[in-house]
Scaffold this active site. Structure first.
Site, PDB file in Angstrom:
ATOM      1  N   SER A 187       3.649  -4.149  -5.490  1.00  0.00           N
ATOM      2  CA  SER A 187       2.724  -3.024  -5.460  1.00  0.00           C
ATOM      3  C   SER A 187       2.299  -2.654  -6.878  1.00  0.00           C
ATOM      4  O   SER A 187       1.781  -3.493  -7.604  1.00  0.00           O
ATOM      5  CB  SER A 187       3.359  -1.848  -4.708  1.00  0.00           C
ATOM      6  OG  SER A 187       2.383  -0.909  -4.330  1.00  0.00           O
ATOM      7  N   ASP A 293      -1.176  -5.297   5.467  1.00  0.00           N
ATOM      8  CA  ASP A 293      -1.274  -4.553   4.217  1.00  0.00           C
ATOM      9  C   ASP A 293      -2.741  -4.250   3.938  1.00  0.00           C
ATOM     10  O   ASP A 293      -3.561  -5.170   3.820  1.00  0.00           O
ATOM     11  CB  ASP A 293      -0.674  -5.386   3.076  1.00  0.00           C
ATOM     12  CG  ASP A 293      -0.650  -4.653   1.745  1.00  0.00           C
ATOM     13  OD1 ASP A 293      -1.203  -3.535   1.663  1.00  0.00           O
ATOM     14  OD2 ASP A 293      -0.072  -5.202   0.791  1.00  0.00           O
ATOM     15  N   HIS A 323       2.972  -3.633   3.933  1.00  0.00           N
ATOM     16  CA  HIS A 323       3.199  -3.442   2.507  1.00  0.00           C
ATOM     17  C   HIS A 323       4.670  -3.132   2.258  1.00  0.00           C
ATOM     18  O   HIS A 323       5.288  -2.344   2.986  1.00  0.00           O
ATOM     19  CB  HIS A 323       2.327  -2.286   2.000  1.00  0.00           C
ATOM     20  CG  HIS A 323       2.238  -2.208   0.510  1.00  0.00           C
ATOM     21  ND1 HIS A 323       1.459  -3.064  -0.234  1.00  0.00           N
ATOM     22  CD2 HIS A 323       2.826  -1.373  -0.378  1.00  0.00           C
ATOM     23  CE1 HIS A 323       1.558  -2.755  -1.511  1.00  0.00           C
ATOM     24  NE2 HIS A 323       2.392  -1.738  -1.622  1.00  0.00           N
TER      25      HIS A 323
END
Length: 355
Positions: A187, A293, A323
């Site tokens: 991320s 995601d 995610h």
């Protein structure tokens, strides 16, 4: 306006994807994470750190070998509370290896949340250290909005210089191989890892021994002014990422000023203001994408941009994953991904040995 209209139209359509196939344990954890982050955001652009600290699950460093690793916390600059968690494998396999690669890891959290000593990131970095095996340096960088861009990038690069400094060499195990250095993160950490790779490629003269040969970008946090198809299609399905959350986070990350929008190079790395990396000795890159995601379109564009720039790049897709899936050890895909990353690291290290 046209792009915004297309985004709203896409949202109104019935999603073509079903819900991600996650066990209840994972779903509950994701719900709690989402609720805490939402409630911590204030309308004035700040975050409620007291609330976040109340729910934070921290793991202290442990210098005693447990489950094949030991750890310690190393201060780089006390004035800005910059430190990293050093995780060293102690398995029989690691002892038999003449040298160990080093992974410099950056945690996720939208540049606003989480830390290197959080339970989830301590656990996943221990898995990397034990399974690869490798020495892991998990960086605890400053967070926004208290510290805005480029504070996080400056912290990351200073850790690289700290590791390269001969005066600090005694902190690392004797068998660590700094010429087999990998930058990794998920991320926001994947975003950070990319920019650290770019800075390192531009500043090779800054390093005497450390050589970045690989980049592992796990579902990296990129974005732009445009609204993508995946952001619209997964608006009510993605349990962790939404346009509302990412817009708030990017606003908290960038300082105010001209050009400080979501097409800034820090955010839209392959967009209209993308840097030219074609002539840089950019490291081999592994990009990880999840099918549920909302950021996946940005991640695929990143992969294509690296290819067009003439770089060695690979993409791993997990069609049913959300995610941050890999921090949940109950998911088989988490174990699979760590195995894939291990193979990537060994492949790149073998090139160094041959040379």
């Amino acid at each position: 306006m046209a792009q915004q209209k297309e985004f709203l139209n896409a949202q109104s359509k019935k999603p073509s994807a079903s819900s991600p196939p996650l066990p209840w344990r994972t779903r509950i954890a994701l719900s709690v994470i989402s609720a805490v982050t939402d409630y911590s955001r204030r309308q004035n652009g700040t975050v409620n750190r007291r609330l976040l600290d109340f729910f934070a699950l921290k793991t202290p460093a442990n210098p005693n070998p447990v489950n094949g690793v030991k750890s310690s916390d190393i201060t780089v600059d006390p004035s800005r509370h910059l430190w990293f968690r050093l995780i060293v494998p102690t398995t029989d396999e690691s002892r038999k290896m003449s040298t160990l690669p080093i992974i410099v890891f950056f945690h996720g959290g939208g540049f606003v949340y989480l830390s290197a000593d959080g339970m989830a990131y301590d656990a996943v970095c221990r898995r990397f250290a034990r399974k690869t095996p490798a020495v892991v340096v998990s960086v605890n960088y400053r967070l926004a909005p208290e510290h805005r861009y480029p504070a996080q990038y400056d912290d990351g690069f200073d850790v690289l210089k700290f590791l390269d400094d001969e005066r600090n060499r005694g902190i690392l195990p004797e068998n660590v191989n700094l010429s087999c250095c990998f930058l990794a993160g998920d991320s926001a950490g994947g975003n950070l890892a990319h920019h650290m790779a770019k800075r390192a490629s531009e500043s090779t003269s800054n390093f005497k021994t450390l050589k970045v040969i690989g980049l592992v970008a796990i579902q990296p946090f990129f974005g732009g002014e445009e609204r993508t198809e995946a952001e619209a299609r997964l608006a009510k399905i993605d349990p962790l990422i939404s346009v509302t959350r990412t817009d708030w986070t990017w606003k908290a990350f960038l300082p105010p000023g001209e050009g400080m929008d979501r097409d800034h190079e820090a955010i839209n790395v392959s967009g209209p203001r993308a840097a030219d990396i074609s002539k840089l000795d950019f490291p081999a890159t592994l990009v990880v994408v999840g099918g549920f995601d909302s950021l996946q379109d940005w991640q695929r564009r990143y992969y294509e941009w690296l290819k067009k720039s003439g770089k060695e790049v690979y993409m791993l897709e997990y069609p049913t994953m959300v995610h941050a899936f890999y921090i949940f050890p109950e998911l088989p895909e988490s174990t699979q991904l760590i195995s894939e990353i291990k193979d990537f690291i060994h492949k790149q290290c073998s090139k160094v040995v041959k040379n």
